[in-house]
Write an enzyme that holds these catalytic residues in place. Structure first.
Site, mmCIF file in Angstrom:
data_model
loop_
_atom_site.group_PDB
_atom_site.id
_atom_site.type_symbol
_atom_site.label_atom_id
_atom_site.label_comp_id
_atom_site.label_asym_id
_atom_site.label_seq_id
_atom_site.Cartn_x
_atom_site.Cartn_y
_atom_site.Cartn_z
ATOM 1 C CG LEU B 227 -2.032 0.981 1.231
ATOM 2 C CD1 LEU B 227 -3.037 0.617 0.179
ATOM 3 C CD2 LEU B 227 -2.669 1.048 2.599
ATOM 4 C CG ASP B 228 -0.494 4.491 0.750
ATOM 5 O OD1 ASP B 228 -1.290 4.544 -0.207
ATOM 6 O OD2 ASP B 228 -0.842 4.602 1.932
#
Lengths: 284, 284, 284, 284
Positions: B227-228
């Site tokens: 994520l991210d």
């Protein structure tokens, strides 16, 4: 010539009126007033912050009478009061390591009258800037550091700052970590070459390059015992591209560092910054 | 009408000449050429990236002959080749949750001709935008998610994207985390409402407020399983002050999110982005 | 060490290939290539611009053979050719009047290695910066001007620039208007303290204050006989508010002026600027 | 719920105290106060501006009693007083021509609750946006204009604005010039697609392209009888390069226009703007 009152207290009705009345009662003319209410967090109450600047000419009290005359109001409202005068610049020391850009920039601004500071001494762990300091007419204290002499150097440094009556320290890319005693002694403004909280610690431009970010930043903050965690005064960023390697990021970042640091130092010297926990209120 | 070659290969002498000669040999007119050499890290060699755009009118090969004719050069130089045509917009799906600003902004830009995408479907876990999608004439797929139906929903989602022939997914503030299979299927552009790598994860405006930063940011990146952590395409920031509470940060951030996402989507749709590890090369 | 070819010619098929082939034929390795086609206006044809940078190490021609070897190609395509070497910095003069900020900034950047210029002389109509020039080890030429001695001073100035072999003049807030002969002799980069074409002429900060603008700007451009009308190289702006009086606008503008001028000078020194009529092509 | 006092008067001692005392005397709690003193020009005296926002809950006067109770103070100090309530949004009309970006952007912000306006009607000289207005539930008035019907159309327009009780007009890229009577009737916020005062009049992106500027801008201002000469509320710029032709400048400018207009409209609707001659005071 003006006086500046920096005030903070629990938020309550009538607090703006109380100060305005005090100044009006002594025939003062307010030239700038700005306030802020922080709502508080986790059950702590709201806090009121204010900066009031008024003309000394025609004011009915002498400079040294103001704090005493204001004391009953401050006491009643639980106010923290800081009184400053526009013609009494803050005694300041600048610390730098090898890199000259922030140091030279601050000196040039100081010389041109842009920064109202009473520059007492430049301190460095390198001898490089001695000639420029001499050219500018500022005492230069060369205090080398080795792992073995670190503690000693800090003692000498603190003694020198005391001796010069320094009230503000500006770390213009000073690359040594300082002890808790040093950090606690007086406000220190530091420049970190990233948009904090990203890229804490060493080599932020290398970290930025490795992550492939599309902008780099700089952050001026008050130094605290926790590295890079102090209250932020000023930040800015600039766009970069895939073409910018670590060396170009470093070069582009220099401009950001000098400007962000200069803005933060100016805000402090103009008595526009109030610290609230790990945050700042910076009036315009 | 133009063709775009997106090329990457180990850096070597003659690589620019080889492609230029190929196009010149078939009477092509280059309207845009840009290149970049990434020096590589940790002993991996330098990598060459190029975007070459040339006019199809007057070019000596038909569209479907180009890849084969270029193959000997590509093979000799170890090139990865991607060929696109300016009049064949990329089949795209936009995904959104409750917040409308990024979705509406992309639709407005698409409608005005600013974004060359072949918009096939809008997918949401909420019904809120159905009327606007109908107004815009785009199919709207409402796929609600509950913790119990998450796996099923993702299967339905993947089936719908396949069915619509989607080659690019834009997550316009889609707030559900997606599985590895989904992320691996096709490029996904996501907008995160902070200047990554700062404030990863949930509630970045709350994190920014608590830290007391003086600017907020937005980051458009390709989604990856972490994520991210995917390659960043575009970032920007805007100044904020002590006056901005979480609600105002959120409001100010909306403008950043829409613009940063739109710039990233446009760059992708104009075939100006090449991915290199966890970084991107974005040609101008 | 690299060589840079700055090329311009009427746009035509094969022009990119011709140069790439030339370099490849002599075993050159292109490290940067960027091109631009200006569509032309009013019936004038499209013009092609290119910057090609290649490594000298391993290149099959000596430095002084390159232009001759390339001449047949240049002639065939009607090219204007400018050849530069990265290790031969441009002989430069900086001119300044009373204000020090742009001058000091350029000197600091030059000293730190950021600006690849061969700084030959500083010229001023005031004596103020002589000590700093001496500190930096740069010859300082004080040429006072009065209305009566203006013509003479310009003759002396031109003679001094010739004597020092100056190829580029940087006007770092030099506040005297110069004659046509001076302007025609060599490229001159000037900094104007507004976002041109707004606020041409004297006192742009006063003009900006009177108009009530919400941003101020700075423009670096090549000087031409028409004041403030020359080709723009770089511009930037910064937000201001109703609180900023002329003095504060001037202070805030200083940062802009130094940075915008430094960027323009760097672009020129890195051979990234091509002039086209009253416009510039500035490669990245 | 809060009340906002927008005050202006000749600068004099005690003016801050007078208002603060009035509010304190009625048990009001000030949540925001900001002031500005304009020094005046050409012998006209200094002018004091203030915005004071206080909570209505617990305040000792009813809404309709405030102006009368404050009148003696206002009279004594020669104050111009404007009283607004945070829960009474301003009756507003938006006017647009063919281009949708500013109109759609304002509608999206209004719908999301970001703009506290009481949107009464959308007026256009084109029928294009009728379906979107219907989708948003806002009355749409199509008033075509030809050179022959211009005067008539303006009469119809004024009648419609009166009928809808409109107090603010937002020209969201409305491309018709309006008469003096229209301009005098109520405040009008216009967006001009350049950084005024540069590129006044028609086709500013074409003008910007022809001049070869390195940034483009947008300006939101109050419309006055002199075209593009009204008091500026908000401006911003964005960098452009030699690659940006008129079409790309126009596309890049759209984002600026929407954001600059939205910021200006929000400042007006939040009662943060005071007009002073041809300038504005915009409180934060």
């Amino acid at each position: 010539m003006t006086a500046v009152l920096l005030l903070s207290c629990p938020d309550q009705r009538g607090v703006v009126a109380a100060t305005a009345e005090f100044i009006a009662a002594h025939d003062g003319n307010i030239v700038h007033a700005e306030q802020h209410v922080d709502p508080g967090a986790d059950g702590s109450g709201a806090v009121f912050f204010q900066r009031v600047e008024f003309e000394l000419e025609g004011f009915g009290l002498d400079r040294d009478e103001i704090v005493d005359a204001f004391a009953p109001i401050a006491q009643r409202l639980g106010m923290h009061v800081d009184l400053r005068f526009s013609d009494v610049p803050t005694p300041t020391a600048i610390m730098a390591s090898k890199q000259p850009h922030c140091l030279y920039d601050l000196l040039t601004r100081w010389r041109s009258g842009e920064l109202p500071m009473d520059l007492r001494v430049i301190v460095s762990n390198h001898p490089d800037h001695a000639a420029f300091a001499a050219h500018m007419g500022v005492p230069y204290l060369h205090l080398p550091v080795t792992p073995d002499t670190k503690a000693e150097q800090e003692v000498a440094l603190l003694a020198a700052l005391d001796e010069h009556g320094v009230e503000l320290v500006v770390m213009a890319r000073y690359m040594q970590i300082l002890g808790d005693r040093f950090v606690a002694a007086r406000p220190i403004i530091n420049i970190h070459h990233s948009f904090l909280p990203a890229f804490v610690g060493a080599n932020p431009y290398r970290q930025a390059y490795d992550r492939g970010v599309k902008l780099i930043g700089a952050t001026a903050h008050y130094a605290t015992a926790d590295l890079d965690e102090g209250p932020i005064i000023e930040q800015d960023t600039v766009h970069v591209t895939h073409r910018d390697d670590v060396q170009r990021l470093t070069a582009r970042g220099r401009d950001l560092e000098t400007i962000v640091l200069a803005r933060a130092v100016r805000a402090h010297l103009e008595h526009r910054v109030l610290v609230h926990g790990r945050k700042t209120v910076v009036f315009s």
